[in-house]
Write a protein that holds these residues in place. Sequence first.
Motif, short mmCIF file in Angstrom:
data_model
loop_
_atom_site.label_atom_id
_atom_site.label_comp_id
_atom_site.label_asym_id
_atom_site.label_seq_id
_atom_site.Cartn_x
_atom_site.Cartn_y
_atom_site.Cartn_z
N TRP A 183 0.86 -1.20 0.00
CA TRP A 183 0.00 0.00 0.00
C TRP A 183 0.89 1.24 0.00
N GLY A 185 0.82 4.95 0.74
CA GLY A 185 -0.05 5.83 1.55
C GLY A 185 0.37 7.27 1.45
N TYR A 199 -13.38 1.72 0.97
CA TYR A 199 -12.46 0.71 0.44
C TYR A 199 -12.93 0.40 -0.98
N TYR A 220 -4.77 5.56 0.45
CA TYR A 220 -3.84 4.52 -0.01
C TYR A 220 -4.25 4.02 -1.40
N ASP A 222 -2.99 0.44 -3.93
CA ASP A 222 -2.04 -0.66 -3.95
C ASP A 222 -1.13 -0.53 -5.17
N LEU A 266 2.41 -5.92 2.24
CA LEU A 266 1.28 -6.62 2.88
C LEU A 266 1.67 -8.06 3.17
N THR A 292 -6.01 -4.32 5.39
CA THR A 292 -7.34 -4.18 4.77
C THR A 292 -8.51 -4.21 5.77
N THR A 345 -8.88 -8.68 1.90
CA THR A 345 -7.78 -8.38 0.96
C THR A 345 -8.05 -9.07 -0.37
N HIS A 349 -8.52 -6.64 -3.83
CA HIS A 349 -7.30 -6.42 -4.62
C HIS A 349 -7.25 -7.29 -5.87
#
Length: 388
Positions: A183, A185, A199, A220, A222, A266, A292, A345, A349
Amino acid sequence: MVQTCIIGAGPAGLLLGHLLRAEGIDCVILERQTPEYVLGRVRAGVLEQVTVDLLERLGLDARMRDEGLPHNGFNLADGERLIRINIKELTGQEVMVYGQTEVTRDLMEACEARGLEVIYDVSDVVLHDIETDTPSVMYTKGGSKHRIDCRIIVGCDGFHGPSRKAIPAAVGKEYERVYPFGWLGILADVPPCNHELIYANHERGFALASMRSSTRSRYYVDVPVTEKVEHWSDERLWDELAIRLGPEAAVNITRGPSIEKSIAPLRSYVFTPMRHGSLLLCGDSAHIVPPTGAKGLNLAASDVHYAANALTHFFSRGASDAIAEYSDTALARVWKAERFSWSLTRLMHRFLDDGPFERAMQLAELDYIASSRAAQESLAENYVGLPV
Ligand code: RFL
Ligand code: PHB
């Protein structure tokens, strides 16, 4: 000789130290970094009830009550729409948006008044004789070596600390999943784009809109684990967030210069057992969750809750059964939080070998969540935190 030596003055170590001091148990905390460095780390933002309750029990909740933002819900986004999960209505509970930095500051500032000794800036911490009733910890401070004799050592020294590594390989077992993305950020002094967290799972990847206050935002996206933060100018990151968070959120994004920008890898990781001999592990020293589900800090708090109870029984009544049961008790909650963080997650993702089928499954699951109260209840129950 002290009753307890805690290694690490992150949230786990400081919370535990205060809880033990409140029960009249003497302890000392050893921390590798300086207080300024510890406070400079930007990490968690969402507190479950278990964490809020511990701060309240310690009487250290005043600033959180004043400045924290209680949230009744959060949102999932699938690139087009927002799916609101009304956690208050579904579970009767809420979560508190209050940064880990602020929790740590409140705990740190209370140390002196409450007689909790923290020794900062130590190096070469080594644990000795953990399989006996007379363990000790060696460390170096200001060029000279020191030794602390104690009855119990608690490792609160995060994923890279020495405590977990002191448990013999023949005893410990590791469970691990490393993800191919991290991530990226950004923290900025701009108002959040939405009053609750979002999210988002967009075709281009994951995004999260979070906050620290009504004037400070945390976002954030990914990125591949190999990505370099230098490749992301603030402008590029704001552009990407606007796309991934979807049209409803994008119109409300206020852009501003980053105060902090970094990439966090992660990982899902569990080490068992969480106790060996006279050593207990709490928090990231024993387990890591991908961020997450916002569970990392809260799991550290629930470990500390169990450890403080066990040590209080032990030191006040000589009862060692709670210490013997600590690992199983803590792990039962840890595994469920690991499962939740991993599944959220997976849902939010894009993975390297995901094709159109996996994408269709994610969208179907998001659509199912949008239309099913049962699915929302399960999500909300896990998000606010399972009971301790
Ligand atoms: P910490 O905070 O890592 O503290 C460990 C302390 O031990 C010290 N230490 C040593 N001390 C002495 N000798 C040594 N040899 C030592 N080695 C290490 C370290 O300097 C440090 O001070 O572990 P702790 O206390 O277990 O707390 C865990 C949490 O910090 C962590 O789980 C969370 O930050 C995870 N996390 C989140 N958790 C949530 O509950 N909600 C969130 O919203 C959330 N967001 C996040 C996160 C973590 C992130 N990153 C950067 C990993 C977002 C991010 C980006
Ligand atoms: C954060 O605000 O840093 C944050 C919030 C929710 C998460 C992870 C991080 O799930």
